[in-house]
Design a protein around this motif. Structure first.
Motif, PDB file in Angstrom:
ATOM      1  N   ASP A  54       0.812  -1.215   0.000  1.00 27.17           N
ATOM      2  CA  ASP A  54       0.000   0.000   0.000  1.00 27.17           C
ATOM      3  C   ASP A  54       0.847   1.266   0.000  1.00 27.17           C
ATOM      4  O   ASP A  54       0.349   2.349  -0.309  1.00 27.17           O
ATOM      5  N   GLY A  55       2.113   1.142   0.350  1.00 22.00           N
ATOM      6  CA  GLY A  55       3.006   2.297   0.359  1.00 22.00           C
ATOM      7  C   GLY A  55       4.446   1.835   0.486  1.00 22.00           C
ATOM      8  O   GLY A  55       4.711   0.705   0.919  1.00 22.00           O
ATOM      9  N   ILE A  56       5.376   2.706   0.121  1.00 21.02           N
ATOM     10  CA  ILE A  56       6.809   2.366   0.168  1.00 21.02           C
ATOM     11  C   ILE A  56       7.579   3.522   0.800  1.00 21.02           C
ATOM     12  O   ILE A  56       7.374   4.690   0.449  1.00 21.02           O
ATOM     13  N   HIS A 110      10.336   6.781 -10.205  1.00 25.62           N
ATOM     14  CA  HIS A 110       9.260   7.316 -11.055  1.00 25.62           C
ATOM     15  C   HIS A 110       8.182   6.258 -11.304  1.00 25.62           C
ATOM     16  O   HIS A 110       7.001   6.590 -11.430  1.00 25.62           O
ATOM     17  N   LYS A 111       8.588   4.998 -11.363  1.00 26.34           N
ATOM     18  CA  LYS A 111       7.622   3.914 -11.562  1.00 26.34           C
ATOM     19  C   LYS A 111       6.631   3.847 -10.397  1.00 26.34           C
ATOM     20  O   LYS A 111       5.428   3.669 -10.602  1.00 26.34           O
ATOM     21  N   GLY A 148       0.944   5.367  -8.845  1.00 25.98           N
ATOM     22  CA  GLY A 148       0.084   5.995  -7.838  1.00 25.98           C
ATOM     23  C   GLY A 148       0.246   5.412  -6.446  1.00 25.98           C
ATOM     24  O   GLY A 148      -0.639   5.562  -5.589  1.00 25.98           O
ATOM     25  N   VAL A 149       1.384   4.736  -6.186  1.00 30.58           N
ATOM     26  CA  VAL A 149       1.630   4.145  -4.867  1.00 30.58           C
ATOM     27  C   VAL A 149       2.241   5.220  -3.958  1.00 30.58           C
ATOM     28  O   VAL A 149       3.256   5.839  -4.318  1.00 30.58           O
ATOM     29  N   ASP A 197      -0.578   9.528   5.902  1.00 30.78           N
ATOM     30  CA  ASP A 197      -1.392  10.678   5.475  1.00 30.78           C
ATOM     31  C   ASP A 197      -1.757  10.534   3.996  1.00 30.78           C
ATOM     32  O   ASP A 197      -2.894  10.777   3.599  1.00 30.78           O
ATOM     33  N   GLN A 198      -0.776  10.107   3.184  1.00 35.14           N
ATOM     34  CA  GLN A 198      -1.036   9.899   1.759  1.00 35.14           C
ATOM     35  C   GLN A 198      -2.005   8.734   1.545  1.00 35.14           C
ATOM     36  O   GLN A 198      -2.941   8.822   0.751  1.00 35.14           O
TER      37      GLN A 198
END
Length: 339
Positions: free
Chosen positions: A121-123, A138-139, A144-145, A311-312
């Motif tokens: 869900d996030g990195i 950029h990938k 949109g991750v 937050d994102q």
């Protein structure tokens, strides 16, 4: 052959009910009778049923996992950052997966692609010392991750980040050396393209200027991030007739290299050569003599990075704006510079 994992379908067949009923019962949905819910949950426990995380991610578009890529898995700094990330992730009910690039860009790219394939869900990521192109970053953005960089970042990337106040921290370290009597302070740094190195260089030079001391470019040495390379660079500097009487290093590994070189040449630390490192590694505390260093407050760095990421992920107002959080670094004076 290992037994096949138990599925929702297996439970449904044993209880002679529908798969959708089992699914809702496992989620304790009140639309399913209490008797059925208890029967489903009891059987699931007996059969050691485990949800398939990939299947859940495909269905819900959420895996409840985040990926963290660090340059070195054994570093006490990065280990503490991960602890801070985990504290926040636990509060949100998320699992944290950690991988190391081992300071190689190819491994960093592989780790990123692996996390994307696992539908993280996030990195959260800190760039390796070899990373000088950013297609893999950029990938992540193109897919949109949500992503946050920390510690090692790049001005070329429009990404939220958490950093130390590198220039101010370096200024503090070098000022401390000057006020202890140092006249010729060598600076051990890394590749020029690394942003945190450029910022620490800026602080080093500003501290010299503020004390009306000349900047001698021959005292600035670029090293690989290893004790051995720093030791060799320090030996070359210390064998000069106008040798440095102090070292400020971009990290503790390079500072340890400087101390090792000084000892090899029979120079007393800190009387003849004072040393300050950066990052407050475990080794810095147990060196003989103990090594002065800048403490980057890594657990706070981890917590701040995780907060930006969540937050994102929760799409809070303004969360998509690029933000930079600066975490203050503290000078820890130990024997290596205490004159």
């Amino acid at each position: 052959m290992a037994n096949k994992p138990v599925t929702i379908k297996d439970i449904a067949e044993k209880l002679n009910i529908s798969v959708s009923t089992v699914s809702r019962a496992l989620k304790n949905n009140p639309e399913i009778s209490l008797q059925t819910r208890e029967a489903v949950q009891k059987l699931a426990k007996e059969l050691k049923y485990q949800p398939n995380p990939l299947a859940v991610a495909l269905k819900t578009q959420k895996s409840n996992t985040i990926g963290v890529v660090v340059p070195q898995i054994v570093s006490s700094f990065y280990a503490s950052v991960v602890k801070g990330i985990e504290q926040v992730a636990d509060e949100f009910g998320y699992q944290v997966f950690v991988s190391s690039s081992n300071e190689k860009m190819e491994k960093e790219e592989k780790n990123v692609n692996g996390f994307l394939n696992m539908r993280m869900d996030g990195i959260i990521l800190s760039l390796s010392r070899a990373t000088n192109t950013y297609d893999h970053i950029h990938k992540i953005q193109d897919m949109g991750v949500p992503m946050v960089l920390f510690d090692r970042t790049s001005k070329e990337l429009e990404v939220s980040k958490v950093v130390a106040d590198d220039a101010a921290a370096a200024h503090s370290a070098v000022t401390h050396l000057i006020e202890g009597g140092a006249k010729r302070i060598a600076f051990l740094t890394g590749p020029e393209y690394m942003l945190f190195g450029r910022n620490r260089m800026r602080g080093y030079k500003k501290a010299l200027e503020d004390k009306d001391m000349a900047i001698d470019e021959t005292l600035i040495s670029r090293c690989d991030f290893t004790v051995e390379d720093a030791k060799n660079a320090s030996l070359e500097l210390l064998k000069r007739s106008n040798r440095p009487d102090a070292f400020f290093a971009i990290n503790d590994e390079l500072a340890i290299g400087a101390m090792t070189a000084a000892k090899e040449l029979g120079l007393k630390i800190p009387e003849e050569v004072a040393v300050v490192g950066f990052s407050n590694s475990r080794r810095s505390r147990y060196m003989e003599p103990s090594m002065s260093t800048m403490d980057q407050n890594p657990k706070q760095v981890g917590r701040e990075a995780a907060k930006l990421l969540f937050d994102q992920m929760e799409d809070k107002p303004g969360a998509k704006d690029v933000k930079e959080v600066v975490v203050h670094a503290d000078l820890l004076v130990r024997t290596s510079s205490e004159r």
